[in-house]
Design a protein around this motif. Structure first.
Motif, PDB file in Angstrom:
ATOM      1  N   LEU A 118       0.615  -1.194   0.109  1.00  0.00           N
ATOM      2  CA  LEU A 118       0.041  -0.196  -0.126  1.00  0.00           C
ATOM      3  C   LEU A 118       0.875   1.302   0.120  1.00  0.00           C
ATOM      4  CD1 LEU A 118      -2.631  -0.993   2.398  1.00  0.00           C
ATOM      5  CD2 LEU A 118      -3.070  -0.681  -0.196  1.00  0.00           C
ATOM      6  N   GLU A 119       2.024   1.111   0.601  1.00  0.00           N
ATOM      7  CA  GLU A 119       2.798   2.226   0.538  1.00  0.00           C
ATOM      8  C   GLU A 119       3.814   2.713  -0.956  1.00  0.00           C
ATOM      9  OE1 GLU A 119       2.815   4.403   2.934  1.00  0.00           O
ATOM     10  OE2 GLU A 119       1.479   3.147   4.051  1.00  0.00           O
ATOM     11  N   THR A 120       3.544   1.736  -1.965  1.00  0.00           N
ATOM     12  CA  THR A 120       4.161   1.781  -3.249  1.00  0.00           C
ATOM     13  C   THR A 120       3.520   2.901  -3.990  1.00  0.00           C
ATOM     14  OG1 THR A 120       2.874  -0.128  -4.342  1.00  0.00           O
ATOM     15  CG2 THR A 120       4.892  -0.787  -3.153  1.00  0.00           C
ATOM     16  N   ASN A 121       2.389   3.261  -3.779  1.00  0.00           N
ATOM     17  CA  ASN A 121       1.569   4.080  -4.629  1.00  0.00           C
ATOM     18  C   ASN A 121       0.951   5.332  -3.530  1.00  0.00           C
ATOM     19  OD1 ASN A 121      -0.956   5.482  -6.005  1.00  0.00           O
ATOM     20  ND2 ASN A 121       0.142   4.357  -7.692  1.00  0.00           N
ATOM     21  N   VAL A 122       1.219   6.307  -3.749  1.00  0.00           N
ATOM     22  CA  VAL A 122       0.613   7.484  -3.053  1.00  0.00           C
ATOM     23  C   VAL A 122      -0.831   7.523  -2.721  1.00  0.00           C
ATOM     24  CG1 VAL A 122       1.409   9.733  -2.299  1.00  0.00           C
ATOM     25  CG2 VAL A 122       2.185   8.857  -4.289  1.00  0.00           C
ATOM     26  N   GLY A 123      -1.557   7.198  -3.993  1.00  0.00           N
ATOM     27  CA  GLY A 123      -3.168   7.373  -3.929  1.00  0.00           C
ATOM     28  C   GLY A 123      -3.542   5.835  -3.497  1.00  0.00           C
ATOM     29  N   LEU A 124      -3.130   5.125  -3.183  1.00  0.00           N
ATOM     30  CA  LEU A 124      -3.466   3.596  -3.176  1.00  0.00           C
ATOM     31  C   LEU A 124      -4.233   3.561  -1.795  1.00  0.00           C
ATOM     32  CD1 LEU A 124      -3.961   0.763  -4.572  1.00  0.00           C
ATOM     33  CD2 LEU A 124      -1.930   0.118  -3.526  1.00  0.00           C
ATOM     34  N   LYS A 125      -3.557   3.582  -0.571  1.00  0.00           N
ATOM     35  CA  LYS A 125      -4.211   3.377   0.597  1.00  0.00           C
ATOM     36  C   LYS A 125      -5.224   4.067   1.036  1.00  0.00           C
ATOM     37  CE  LYS A 125      -2.648   2.679   5.253  1.00  0.00           C
ATOM     38  NZ  LYS A 125      -1.493   2.565   6.215  1.00  0.00           N
ATOM     39  N   SER A 126      -5.549   5.441   0.395  1.00  0.00           N
ATOM     40  CA  SER A 126      -6.344   6.236   0.667  1.00  0.00           C
ATOM     41  C   SER A 126      -7.722   5.710  -0.150  1.00  0.00           C
ATOM     42  CB  SER A 126      -6.286   7.626   0.175  1.00  0.00           C
ATOM     43  OG  SER A 126      -5.970   7.797  -0.874  1.00  0.00           O
ATOM     44  N   ARG A 127      -7.706   4.889  -1.333  1.00  0.00           N
ATOM     45  CA  ARG A 127      -8.659   4.458  -1.533  1.00  0.00           C
ATOM     46  C   ARG A 127      -9.733   3.385  -1.234  1.00  0.00           C
ATOM     47  NH1 ARG A 127      -7.371   8.572  -4.074  1.00  0.00           N
ATOM     48  NH2 ARG A 127      -6.835   8.724  -6.289  1.00  0.00           N
ATOM     49  N   PHE A 128      -8.812   2.731  -0.003  1.00  0.00           N
ATOM     50  CA  PHE A 128      -9.441   1.402   0.662  1.00  0.00           C
ATOM     51  C   PHE A 128     -10.283   2.206   2.055  1.00  0.00           C
ATOM     52  CE2 PHE A 128      -6.495  -0.445  -2.121  1.00  0.00           C
ATOM     53  CZ  PHE A 128      -7.317  -1.633  -2.629  1.00  0.00           C
ATOM     54  N   GLY A 129     -11.405   2.151   2.221  1.00  0.00           N
ATOM     55  CA  GLY A 129     -12.080   2.693   3.268  1.00  0.00           C
ATOM     56  C   GLY A 129     -12.371   1.579   4.262  1.00  0.00           C
ATOM     57  N   HIS A 130     -11.863   0.298   4.232  1.00  0.00           N
ATOM     58  CA  HIS A 130     -12.327  -0.803   5.177  1.00  0.00           C
ATOM     59  C   HIS A 130     -11.200  -1.653   4.942  1.00  0.00           C
ATOM     60  CE1 HIS A 130     -16.394   0.740   4.576  1.00  0.00           C
ATOM     61  NE2 HIS A 130     -16.329   0.565   3.384  1.00  0.00           N
ATOM     62  N   PHE A 131     -10.581  -1.890   6.176  1.00  0.00           N
ATOM     63  CA  PHE A 131      -9.475  -2.929   6.570  1.00  0.00           C
ATOM     64  C   PHE A 131      -9.956  -3.652   7.577  1.00  0.00           C
ATOM     65  CE2 PHE A 131      -7.643   0.891   4.865  1.00  0.00           C
ATOM     66  CZ  PHE A 131      -6.602   0.545   4.181  1.00  0.00           C
ATOM     67  N   TRP A 132     -10.139  -5.011   7.216  1.00  0.00           N
ATOM     68  CA  TRP A 132     -10.427  -6.136   8.148  1.00  0.00           C
ATOM     69  C   TRP A 132      -9.357  -7.030   8.322  1.00  0.00           C
ATOM     70  CZ3 TRP A 132     -15.956  -7.880   5.562  1.00  0.00           C
ATOM     71  CH2 TRP A 132     -16.684  -6.957   5.620  1.00  0.00           C
ATOM     72  N   GLU A 133      -9.046  -7.246   9.616  1.00  0.00           N
ATOM     73  CA  GLU A 133      -8.235  -8.455  10.137  1.00  0.00           C
ATOM     74  C   GLU A 133      -8.547  -9.925  10.183  1.00  0.00           C
ATOM     75  OE1 GLU A 133      -4.741  -7.697  12.251  1.00  0.00           O
ATOM     76  OE2 GLU A 133      -5.046  -5.352  12.010  1.00  0.00           O
ATOM     77  N   PHE A 134      -8.288 -10.763   9.766  1.00  0.00           N
ATOM     78  CA  PHE A 134      -8.625 -12.134   9.805  1.00  0.00           C
ATOM     79  C   PHE A 134      -7.634 -12.787  10.783  1.00  0.00           C
ATOM     80  CE2 PHE A 134     -10.859 -10.600   6.264  1.00  0.00           C
ATOM     81  CZ  PHE A 134     -12.049 -11.305   6.358  1.00  0.00           C
ATOM     82  N   PRO A 135      -7.962 -13.134  11.962  1.00  0.00           N
ATOM     83  CA  PRO A 135      -7.084 -13.984  12.925  1.00  0.00           C
ATOM     84  C   PRO A 135      -6.685 -15.290  12.741  1.00  0.00           C
ATOM     85  CG  PRO A 135      -9.055 -13.637  13.995  1.00  0.00           C
ATOM     86  CD  PRO A 135      -9.290 -12.783  12.508  1.00  0.00           C
ATOM     87  N   ASP A 136      -5.733 -15.714  13.038  1.00  0.00           N
ATOM     88  CA  ASP A 136      -5.280 -17.154  12.854  1.00  0.00           C
ATOM     89  C   ASP A 136      -6.180 -17.904  13.768  1.00  0.00           C
ATOM     90  OD1 ASP A 136      -3.312 -16.988  10.983  1.00  0.00           O
ATOM     91  OD2 ASP A 136      -1.659 -16.501  12.574  1.00  0.00           O
ATOM     92  N   TRP A 137      -6.516 -19.265  13.337  1.00  0.00           N
ATOM     93  CA  TRP A 137      -7.348 -20.023  13.929  1.00  0.00           C
ATOM     94  C   TRP A 137      -6.690 -20.409  15.345  1.00  0.00           C
ATOM     95  CZ3 TRP A 137     -10.943 -23.709  11.077  1.00  0.00           C
ATOM     96  CH2 TRP A 137     -11.848 -22.929  10.219  1.00  0.00           C
ATOM     97  N   THR A 138      -7.553 -20.792  16.112  1.00  0.00           N
ATOM     98  CA  THR A 138      -7.173 -21.252  17.506  1.00  0.00           C
ATOM     99  C   THR A 138      -7.259 -22.626  17.452  1.00  0.00           C
ATOM    100  OG1 THR A 138      -9.314 -21.453  18.444  1.00  0.00           O
ATOM    101  CG2 THR A 138      -8.098 -19.478  18.834  1.00  0.00           C
ATOM    102  N   PRO A 139      -6.518 -23.600  18.549  1.00  0.00           N
ATOM    103  CA  PRO A 139      -6.562 -24.954  18.222  1.00  0.00           C
ATOM    104  C   PRO A 139      -8.411 -25.474  18.667  1.00  0.00           C
ATOM    105  CG  PRO A 139      -4.919 -24.225  19.733  1.00  0.00           C
ATOM    106  CD  PRO A 139      -5.597 -23.080  19.350  1.00  0.00           C
ATOM    107  N   GLU A 140      -8.934 -24.651  18.995  1.00  0.00           N
ATOM    108  CA  GLU A 140     -10.675 -25.057  19.103  1.00  0.00           C
ATOM    109  C   GLU A 140     -11.140 -24.744  18.027  1.00  0.00           C
ATOM    110  OE1 GLU A 140      -8.674 -23.155  21.454  1.00  0.00           O
ATOM    111  OE2 GLU A 140      -8.827 -24.723  22.750  1.00  0.00           O
ATOM    112  N   ASP A 141     -10.933 -23.542  17.199  1.00  0.00           N
ATOM    113  CA  ASP A 141     -11.531 -23.480  15.834  1.00  0.00           C
ATOM    114  C   ASP A 141     -10.879 -24.791  14.863  1.00  0.00           C
ATOM    115  OD1 ASP A 141     -12.121 -20.673  16.498  1.00  0.00           O
ATOM    116  OD2 ASP A 141     -10.196 -20.173  15.964  1.00  0.00           O
ATOM    117  N   CYS A 142      -9.966 -25.001  15.032  1.00  0.00           N
ATOM    118  CA  CYS A 142      -9.440 -26.279  14.156  1.00  0.00           C
ATOM    119  C   CYS A 142      -9.992 -27.467  14.500  1.00  0.00           C
ATOM    120  CB  CYS A 142      -7.714 -26.192  14.710  1.00  0.00           C
ATOM    121  SG  CYS A 142      -6.826 -25.205  13.807  1.00  0.00           S
TER     122      CYS A 142
END
Length: 187
Positions: A118-142
């Motif tokens: 996202l840092e490679t283009n000045v205008g790129l990051k600002s075009r995205f309004g939503h950032f969602w993080e998907f956590p790694d699974w827990t042993p219970e999820d597995c």
């Protein structure tokens, strides 16, 4: 589109692609995009090998996804080389173009790699309004996914034994390089 564009951050197998598919249907049903359609591609698929090829590849994928969702997995690949930068520029242009006004773009990949991309283009990051993080699974999820998969494949599993034996095994696997969460559990 009114809904904007998204960045999905996380390791393989955390549900990014599945959520993008569901999101396409939900956005359509909410009348936020013109059609329930998802085109899945990757950062490597969008980059060419000679001058002019990248722009053509990006345009083809944008046109296929028009009115729906373009999901770019492993988008961090766009941070490398001349052709990757060309693809980023073409995506930024599309995000501001009236021609692709109804298109929702979702890029996905590892957090650190996507942040760098996202840092490679000045205008790129600002075009995205939503950032969602998907956590790694827990042993219970597995364990839950393992039991669900076993049931779907009609395997006979003693749940009590599985609950005491399997989570410690997954706990050892989770920190391994290359562990792919749900993808590896389903194997």
């Amino acid at each position: 589109p009114a809904v904007g564009h998204f960045v999905f951050l996380g390791a393989p197998g955390t549900g990014k692609t599945t959520v993008a598919r569901v999101m396409s249907a939900v956005l359509y049903r909410l009348d936020l995009i013109p059609r329930d359609h998802l085109v899945q591609t990757s950062g490597l698929d969008l980059t060419g090998q000679y001058v002019g090829e990248t722009k053509r590849k990006v345009k083809e994928e944008l046109d296929r996804a028009k009115g729906g969702v373009l999901f770019v997995d492993e988008a961090y690949e766009l941070a490398s080389g001349q052709y990757g930068k060309e693809a980023v520029t073409a995506l930024v242009d599309a995000m501001t173009s009236e021609e692709y006004a109804g298109l929702c773009i979702v890029i996905a990949g590892y957090k650190a790699d996507i942040d760098a991309m996202l840092e490679t283009n000045v205008g790129l990051k600002s075009r995205f309004g939503h950032f969602w993080e998907f956590p790694d699974w827990t042993p219970e999820d597995c364990l839950e996914q393992f039991l669900r998969t076993a049931k779907q494949k009609q395997f006979c599993v003693d749940e009590g034994a599985a609950k005491s034996i399997i989570p410690p095994g997954f706990k050892k696997l989770l920190p391994l390089k290359g562990w792919a969460n749900a993808r590896d559990v389903q194997k």
